[in-house]
Every structure is written in structure tokens, then in C-alpha cells.
Design an enzyme around this catalytic site. Sequence first.
Site, mmCIF file in Angstrom:
data_model
loop_
_atom_site.group_PDB
_atom_site.id
_atom_site.type_symbol
_atom_site.label_atom_id
_atom_site.label_comp_id
_atom_site.label_asym_id
_atom_site.label_seq_id
_atom_site.Cartn_x
_atom_site.Cartn_y
_atom_site.Cartn_z
ATOM 1 N N SER A 238 -45.249 -46.779 93.900
ATOM 2 C CA SER A 238 -44.094 -45.919 93.672
ATOM 3 C C SER A 238 -44.536 -44.589 93.081
ATOM 4 O O SER A 238 -45.336 -44.540 92.143
ATOM 5 C CB SER A 238 -43.113 -46.603 92.716
ATOM 6 O OG SER A 238 -42.140 -45.684 92.275
ATOM 7 N N ARG B 299 -38.300 -56.032 88.069
ATOM 8 C CA ARG B 299 -38.988 -54.956 88.799
ATOM 9 C C ARG B 299 -40.357 -54.692 88.160
ATOM 10 O O ARG B 299 -40.451 -54.476 86.951
ATOM 11 C CB ARG B 299 -38.132 -53.687 88.809
ATOM 12 C CG ARG B 299 -36.816 -53.888 89.549
ATOM 13 C CD ARG B 299 -35.926 -52.671 89.467
ATOM 14 N NE ARG B 299 -36.455 -51.527 90.215
ATOM 15 C CZ ARG B 299 -35.823 -50.361 90.316
ATOM 16 N NH1 ARG B 299 -34.654 -50.182 89.726
ATOM 17 N NH2 ARG B 299 -36.368 -49.366 91.006
ATOM 18 N N ASP C 191 -35.097 -43.107 100.005
ATOM 19 C CA ASP C 191 -33.779 -43.282 99.412
ATOM 20 C C ASP C 191 -32.628 -43.004 100.362
ATOM 21 O O ASP C 191 -31.484 -43.361 100.070
ATOM 22 C CB ASP C 191 -33.632 -42.392 98.167
ATOM 23 C CG ASP C 191 -34.294 -42.990 96.931
ATOM 24 O OD1 ASP C 191 -34.615 -44.200 96.965
ATOM 25 O OD2 ASP C 191 -34.483 -42.259 95.951
ATOM 26 N N GLY D 113 -34.211 -47.166 86.831
ATOM 27 C CA GLY D 113 -35.614 -47.380 87.156
ATOM 28 C C GLY D 113 -36.497 -46.190 86.833
ATOM 29 O O GLY D 113 -37.598 -46.337 86.298
ATOM 30 N N LYS E 223 -30.665 -36.026 90.088
ATOM 31 C CA LYS E 223 -31.116 -36.999 89.088
ATOM 32 C C LYS E 223 -32.625 -36.963 88.940
ATOM 33 O O LYS E 223 -33.164 -37.055 87.828
ATOM 34 C CB LYS E 223 -30.642 -38.398 89.511
ATOM 35 C CG LYS E 223 -31.089 -39.543 88.616
ATOM 36 C CD LYS E 223 -30.303 -40.808 88.918
ATOM 37 C CE LYS E 223 -30.580 -41.369 90.287
ATOM 38 N NZ LYS E 223 -31.810 -42.158 90.369
#
Length: 409
Positions: A144, A98, A291, A69, A22
Site C-alpha cells: 500500500s 487490516r 479507489d 485506514g 481526504k
Amino acid sequence: MNLRISSPQPVKNAALNISGSKSETNRLLLLQALFPELAIKNTSNSDDSEAMMRALTIQNGLADIHHAGTAMRFLAAYFAIQENREIILTGSQRMQERPIEILVEALQQLGADISYVKNAGFPPIKIKGKKLVQNQVTLNANVSSQYISALLLIAPKLENGLELTLEGKITSVPYINMTLALLDEIGVNTSFIGNVIKVSSKSEIKNPTNVTVESDWSSASYFYSIVALSPIGTQIKLSSYKENSLQGDSHLSEIYETMGVKTVFENNQIIITKNDRETPVIAFDLNKTPDIAQTIAATCFGLGISCRLTGLHTLKIKETDRLEALKTELEKLGATIAVTNDSLILEKSTFINPEIKIATYNDHRMAMAFAPLAIKKPILIEDAGVVSKSYPDFWSDLKTLGFLIEETN
């Protein structure tokens, strides 16, 4: 859809084909929108990538990416440089909780026209696409990596390229390196020296370029967990993977060695086998691979070993607060666990409560991380369809391995 998962027979040795990453797919989809000469093979069939594809075709109006996201961050940057297009970019209720302010401010530093529709700092955002001529921006390095990658992906289409300065310790370096490697692969000049990343401007790709997406290592993690929890000799083959992966989560092959899983690379496959090496206590800094934290914690619990996982601060702002969710659900099963803002400590625990309903919190990784525990005792997964966000074939692949999966109330 609620499912009861059990494993009445030993896991079957099997070969599975895993969908494309992904992370790679969504980066390449954006690059393909910028450079139509780019052809992509083995794309992810995840909900997130489908949402990304749909949104990229929207000329004006509302783009709703639901829970995706990555798509939210990447598309915010993409639409900012689409001249004469006006988009409202929104998502699910959780997506609207978020934060996106750091990325919006960085894009505004470059000259983007972005405003908030509801709450300052959060989606939905209104984007009026325009030509961006500024080429320097500074970000805190511990944000991030998706914010950073979003800026890097549009950089070739900025008139003067991009010089991005990161201040402090950098989070999730492998994902930044993945973005830069994909840019390099299509002929964009990049450099990453110290805390400064530079990407050159490029108007077009001169030769048609074909890129094959490697299968998703995050998806592979659940099969590492299954093998770790199975008897010695259990073996699963997964395609298509390469030893020099761009994906940070490929590090799980080393992590799971401590839980008795050996990895062999052979003909575009990984062959994972359970051996008799297990470490009674494991400790990892997952700053580069957050993750896979849920999978590792669940595996350690199932093995009855203790673990300390750090570098997890980004998990607080994922599909759910993953640290609190892990604590709540593992405690239901009998775990002794403590979490902070960036760490998790699991004491050696015994799986004492079978047939417990595991809440998934709209988080695909909660469902998939807990499912392998069915090897030890039957487990119930609520809202099991949530796996489609990243791995729609997950439950059918578990059936191939011999898991018994039944719908329940």
C-alpha cells in the site's frame, strides 16, 4: 439508516462544491503537526480527517481512529518520532483485521519502539516515541502506498532524513508523488529516481506557508457515474479542481470518456457533460487508481457494457474485501461478474432486479458507487450513513440533483 434512492425526473443540471481531498488533507494535517507554521485551507470534512485531527492532539494514552485506514498508517509513523509520548493506536474491529506489519517493520528498521497489543502484525499497536537516527529503509514496492507515504511524511523530522528503496513494481505511484509534491511545496527537498526516494531533513519552515487543498477527485467519480448513466446533454459543474492535479483519481476524466462523459476545466471548475460516445467494452489497469474501481464497475453495469479491471490487489484489505463485495452486490441486481485476487470481469448485463437492498460492509465507497444506479431503477442502500467516512454531504448533494431519497426499513 437505510435509504431508498430513486430518480423520477431527469438529473438536474447543477453546480456543486466538493469538500477538500481526504488524501491531501490527511497528509497536510500530519505535516502541520510537524511544522506548526503551515496553514491549510479547504480541508476535508470527512470522518477520516476528523479522526486524524483528534488523534494528533493526544499526548499519551489511547488514540482510536475507528475506520480511518490512512490515519492508522500515518499516525503510526507520526507517534513513532514523538519523543516522551506513549500511545496505543487502535481502531474498529475491521481496522484490527487490516495488516500493518510491513509499516511497523520499516519503522523498526529506523529504530522505532513499537509492539503489538493483541495480534502480531495487526492493530492495536503500542508506540513509545523516540528520536530516530537511522535513515535507510527498504520496502517491497507493491505494498500500500500509504505505508510509503507514512515514512516520507515523517522523513523531514528524522535527524538524517530518509533514503527509501522500493523493491519491485511500485503500486499507486500518484499517491507517492502527491506526498512528495506536498513536501516540496513546504520547502522540503526530495528526489524520486528509479526505485529510490530521498527526503532531506528540515527543522522548520522559515516562512509561513499557506496550502489550499484541492477538492476530492474520488468524490467527483460518483458524479461522473451519474452523468454517464443520464441522457445526452446532462451536465454537472464541480468545484474546486485543477487540471494539473496531484490526485491519481483525476485520471477518471479520461476513463469516463469511454463511457460518454466529456470533461472541461474552467475557472477552477470541472464541467462534465454526457455525449453520445460510449465504448461497448472497456478495459483498464487501475493499479494507480484502485479507489475508483467500484464506481467504474457499477457504471458499466448500469450502462449494460462489459469491463475488465485489473491492478486491484489492494482492494482485498480495504474497509472490506471490495472485490468480493462488488461481486455479491452486483449479482443481486442481475450482473454476471467474476473476480480474482487482483481483477474484475463484468459481462454485459441487464439491470433486472430493482428495489434490492445493497449491503455496504462499513465501506463508504460501496454506498456511493451503487447510488447512481437509481437513475435506472430504484435501489436501496443499507447503512447509508457510512458515506460520512469521506463525503458527509453526499446524500444532500444527490437531492440537489433531483434524486428522491427516503428513509426505509
